[in-house]
Scaffold this motif. Structure first.
Motif, PDB file in Angstrom:
ATOM      1  N   TYR A 120      11.392  12.446   1.260  1.00 26.61           N
ATOM      2  CA  TYR A 120      10.801  11.262   1.889  1.00 26.61           C
ATOM      3  C   TYR A 120      11.559  10.963   3.176  1.00 26.61           C
ATOM      4  O   TYR A 120      12.795  11.028   3.212  1.00 26.61           O
ATOM      5  CB  TYR A 120      10.909  10.021   0.980  1.00 26.61           C
ATOM      6  N   THR A 121      10.809  10.622   4.238  1.00 29.34           N
ATOM      7  CA  THR A 121      11.430  10.140   5.465  1.00 29.34           C
ATOM      8  C   THR A 121      12.412   9.023   5.126  1.00 29.34           C
ATOM      9  O   THR A 121      12.177   8.230   4.211  1.00 29.34           O
ATOM     10  CB  THR A 121      10.342   9.620   6.425  1.00 29.34           C
ATOM     11  N   HIS A 122      13.513   8.933   5.873  1.00 29.90           N
ATOM     12  CA  HIS A 122      14.581   7.976   5.566  1.00 29.90           C
ATOM     13  C   HIS A 122      14.048   6.547   5.423  1.00 29.90           C
ATOM     14  O   HIS A 122      14.426   5.823   4.485  1.00 29.90           O
ATOM     15  CB  HIS A 122      15.644   8.022   6.669  1.00 29.90           C
ATOM     16  N   GLU A 123      13.165   6.138   6.315  1.00 34.13           N
ATOM     17  CA  GLU A 123      12.614   4.778   6.247  1.00 34.13           C
ATOM     18  C   GLU A 123      11.852   4.547   4.946  1.00 34.13           C
ATOM     19  O   GLU A 123      11.933   3.471   4.347  1.00 34.13           O
ATOM     20  CB  GLU A 123      11.683   4.537   7.436  1.00 34.13           C
ATOM     21  N   ILE A 124      11.133   5.555   4.486  1.00 29.30           N
ATOM     22  CA  ILE A 124      10.391   5.463   3.233  1.00 29.30           C
ATOM     23  C   ILE A 124      11.362   5.355   2.066  1.00 29.30           C
ATOM     24  O   ILE A 124      11.185   4.534   1.158  1.00 29.30           O
ATOM     25  CB  ILE A 124       9.483   6.696   3.049  1.00 29.30           C
ATOM     26  N   HIS A 125      12.382   6.172   2.096  1.00 28.93           N
ATOM     27  CA  HIS A 125      13.388   6.157   1.032  1.00 28.93           C
ATOM     28  C   HIS A 125      14.052   4.785   0.927  1.00 28.93           C
ATOM     29  O   HIS A 125      14.229   4.256  -0.175  1.00 28.93           O
ATOM     30  CB  HIS A 125      14.435   7.236   1.312  1.00 28.93           C
ATOM     31  N   GLU A 126      14.381   4.196   2.068  1.00 27.49           N
ATOM     32  CA  GLU A 126      15.015   2.873   2.067  1.00 27.49           C
ATOM     33  C   GLU A 126      14.097   1.811   1.467  1.00 27.49           C
ATOM     34  O   GLU A 126      14.529   0.959   0.687  1.00 27.49           O
ATOM     35  CB  GLU A 126      15.400   2.473   3.492  1.00 27.49           C
ATOM     36  N   LYS A 127      12.819   1.859   1.843  1.00 32.35           N
ATOM     37  CA  LYS A 127      11.867   0.871   1.320  1.00 32.35           C
ATOM     38  C   LYS A 127      11.692   1.015  -0.187  1.00 32.35           C
ATOM     39  O   LYS A 127      11.580   0.023  -0.910  1.00 32.35           O
ATOM     40  CB  LYS A 127      10.518   1.012   2.031  1.00 32.35           C
TER      41      LYS A 127
END
Length: 225
Positions: free
Chosen positions: A140-147
């Motif tokens: 997952y893209t980092h932003e997706i992972h964070e969310k």
């Protein structure tokens, strides 16, 4: 990458497809085809199964449905069709959708191996994602992972009563007005003191100072619309 990997890109915007193709062309060992609709993509996947099947599909989620006779009208419906027929293809999402609820529902319900954001991907990221997917590993893209991490932490603290309160709160000037509206699983009503206690705990959990910020934070995290 060893051997040739056959990839299908699905998006209804030709410029987007060309942009993704420009990143993929620098990756060795790929055989790439494109489709502009989910129906076209599903047909290509099915018709190639016997002789030269696709290894990976990357699809957008939203499609402009100009024709009423389309069977598959979204990336979600395409992924569901692939899963229903148990087609052996590795599924990834490349999309502009970064809303927490949409992300959470797609990943929770459809289990794509990759979730990548348009406009932020690169040759390096796609190379890494494809390598992970070929090994049945998630990327997952980092932003997706964070969310997803934030949502998972909040999910632990959330229950049906909390969500009811957060949905009703913006509609009323006073917390007392919520009494008679919030119900437990057994149908009994939650008293105002319990509502205030729940709000206090939610403010602490989400690290906000007042109820206005609490609702905004809940929307930001995709807990309520």
């Amino acid at each position: 990458m060893t051997g040739r990997t056959k990839i299908l890109l699905v998006d209804d915007h030709q410029l987007i497809l060309e942009g993704i193709l420009s990143y993929l062309k620098d990756i060795d060992g790929l055989e790439i085809e494109t489709a502009n609709s989910c129906d076209e993509a599903f047909h290509k996947i099915k018709s190639s199964l016997q002789e030269n099947p696709f290894h990976i599909i990357f699809t957008d989620l939203s499609f402009d449905n100009q024709y009423n006779n389309r069977v598959l009208d979204s990336g979600e419906s395409l992924i569901k069709a692939i899963c229903k027929e148990e087609i052996p293809i590795k599924v990834g999402v490349i999309t502009g959708h970064s809303e927490t609820n949409r992300i959470f529902n797609v990943i929770h319900n459809l289990n794509p191996l990759a979730y990548i954001l348009k406009g932020k991907c690169s040759t390096d990221e796609l190379t890494f994602a494809i390598r992970k997917m070929l090994k049945d590993e998630i990327y997952y893209t980092h932003e997706i992972h964070e969310k997803l991490l934030k949502r998972a932490l909040v999910e632990i603290q959330m229950d049906d009563i909390a969500i009811q309160i957060l949905k009703e709160l913006p509609k009323h000037a006073k917390i007392a007005n919520l009494e008679g509206l919030i119900k437990k699983e057994d149908g009994s009503l939650v008293k105002v003191r319990s509502i205030e206690s729940k709000l206090s705990k939610l403010r602490a959990d989400l690290q906000v100072n007042n109820n206005t910020h609490l609702v905004l934070k809940a929307k930001e995290l995709g807990i309520v619309d």
